[in-house]
Design a protein around this motif. Sequence first.
Motif, short mmCIF file in Angstrom:
data_model
loop_
_atom_site.label_atom_id
_atom_site.label_comp_id
_atom_site.label_asym_id
_atom_site.label_seq_id
_atom_site.Cartn_x
_atom_site.Cartn_y
_atom_site.Cartn_z
N LYS A 21 1.40 -8.11 -76.07
CA LYS A 21 0.30 -7.63 -75.23
C LYS A 21 0.73 -6.50 -74.31
O LYS A 21 -0.11 -5.75 -73.81
CB LYS A 21 -0.26 -8.79 -74.41
CG LYS A 21 -1.05 -9.80 -75.22
CD LYS A 21 -1.59 -10.91 -74.34
CE LYS A 21 -2.38 -11.93 -75.16
NZ LYS A 21 -2.89 -13.04 -74.31
N GLN A 22 2.05 -6.36 -74.08
CA GLN A 22 2.55 -5.29 -73.22
C GLN A 22 2.81 -4.00 -74.00
O GLN A 22 3.08 -2.96 -73.38
CB GLN A 22 3.85 -5.71 -72.53
CG GLN A 22 3.69 -6.80 -71.50
CD GLN A 22 5.03 -7.17 -70.88
OE1 GLN A 22 5.47 -8.32 -70.98
NE2 GLN A 22 5.68 -6.22 -70.23
N TYR A 58 -4.61 2.03 -72.76
CA TYR A 58 -4.09 0.68 -72.51
C TYR A 58 -4.51 0.18 -71.13
O TYR A 58 -4.97 -0.96 -70.98
CB TYR A 58 -2.56 0.68 -72.63
CG TYR A 58 -1.93 -0.66 -72.36
CD1 TYR A 58 -1.64 -1.53 -73.39
CD2 TYR A 58 -1.63 -1.06 -71.05
CE1 TYR A 58 -1.07 -2.78 -73.15
CE2 TYR A 58 -1.08 -2.30 -70.80
CZ TYR A 58 -0.80 -3.16 -71.84
OH TYR A 58 -0.26 -4.38 -71.60
N GLN A 78 -8.18 -0.68 -71.06
CA GLN A 78 -8.49 -1.92 -71.76
C GLN A 78 -8.02 -3.15 -70.99
O GLN A 78 -8.61 -4.23 -71.10
CB GLN A 78 -7.81 -1.91 -73.14
CG GLN A 78 -8.37 -0.86 -74.09
CD GLN A 78 -7.42 -0.55 -75.23
OE1 GLN A 78 -6.40 -1.23 -75.41
NE2 GLN A 78 -7.75 0.47 -76.02
N SER A 79 -6.95 -2.97 -70.20
CA SER A 79 -6.35 -4.11 -69.49
C SER A 79 -6.98 -4.33 -68.12
O SER A 79 -6.74 -5.36 -67.49
CB SER A 79 -4.85 -3.87 -69.31
OG SER A 79 -4.22 -3.69 -70.57
#
Length: 355
Positions: free
Chosen positions: A204-205, A347, A350-351
Amino acid sequence: MRISVFYRCISVVLVLLALSGLSACLQVIKPAKQFAAYQPPTIPDYAQPDNWAAQPTRRDSADVVPRGTTLRDNQQQALADVFYVHPTTFFKRESWNADLADAALNRFTDNSTIRKQATVFNAAARVYAPRYRQATLFSFFEDNTTNGQDALNLAYSDVKAAFQYYLAHYNQGRPIIIASHSQGTFHATRLLHEFFDNDAKLRKQLVVAYLIGFKVKADEYQTLRPCEDSTQTGCYVGWNSVEWGNEYPPFDGGIATNPLTWTRDTSAAASRLNLGGVPLNFNRIDTAVVDAKVHNGLLWIHPPKPLGYPRFLLPGQPQLRHSFHIADYSLFYLNLRRNAQTRVQAYVSQSAPRP
């Protein structure tokens, strides 16, 4: 072996501008003894800053930008990290693996690959680049024994240890870019297998992995997949640059991403989409330096007209003279730089927690 002969051969390998003498050069860089007969160099302690070629908290070669440009190092404000694994810069025959105490080798690594590749990412991420006991170039040509693989395994053990130290002491849950070239990609590909492919939390990172300059399969991983566009995250890209119309047997059939479009289709992308290459002397930006087209796992390009983007002439294998391996990063420097920023932004978006 006379010193003058050795360095003449090494200059052919490094500068890669002539075909003469390559078979002899390959023998010049072959270690004289078996891998097991050497005492391995000291294991690096990654708590020591000297065992890193680049860290964001100090001044180093990853902080610079091409001379005469308006580009800026943005590591202090960057929202992501990049763990960059450099390609082969060790060509000597004294050992199968480099010694991190070799100050001259470290300077060469810093002034070549760290300056001319790792700096691509200093607008988008904090740059962490470990020194490691890299395998000597001949390791990739050793077919008759396990010496080469043993040397590469030892090199990977350092890359793995450095990444583990990075995760434990530096990352603090931040988004991660994995970036590499050539031997570095050989190790980074394995790193993704061990740390990301089967670890959902760490995966996930992952912003993206730039696995450039080595053959990586489209089905390399059980979970990770190649990127299909310029904003996708948690995926990987890669390419091997070859003169238009030619094959390159070592890398045929691997993943090929077109860095001018960030797709894997076979449509030709015009050179006007090339935001700018940066030559080896790192002193300018050449806009529209090359076009690009995906073909059979390769990235076809028409040879650049500006000087400073050399071909890669593999020792003893002049039939592969069409490769632009050395210039995989430099031909697409600004496209890579922009894409790293784009993917980090995607990213982060989205996070971000939703209202």
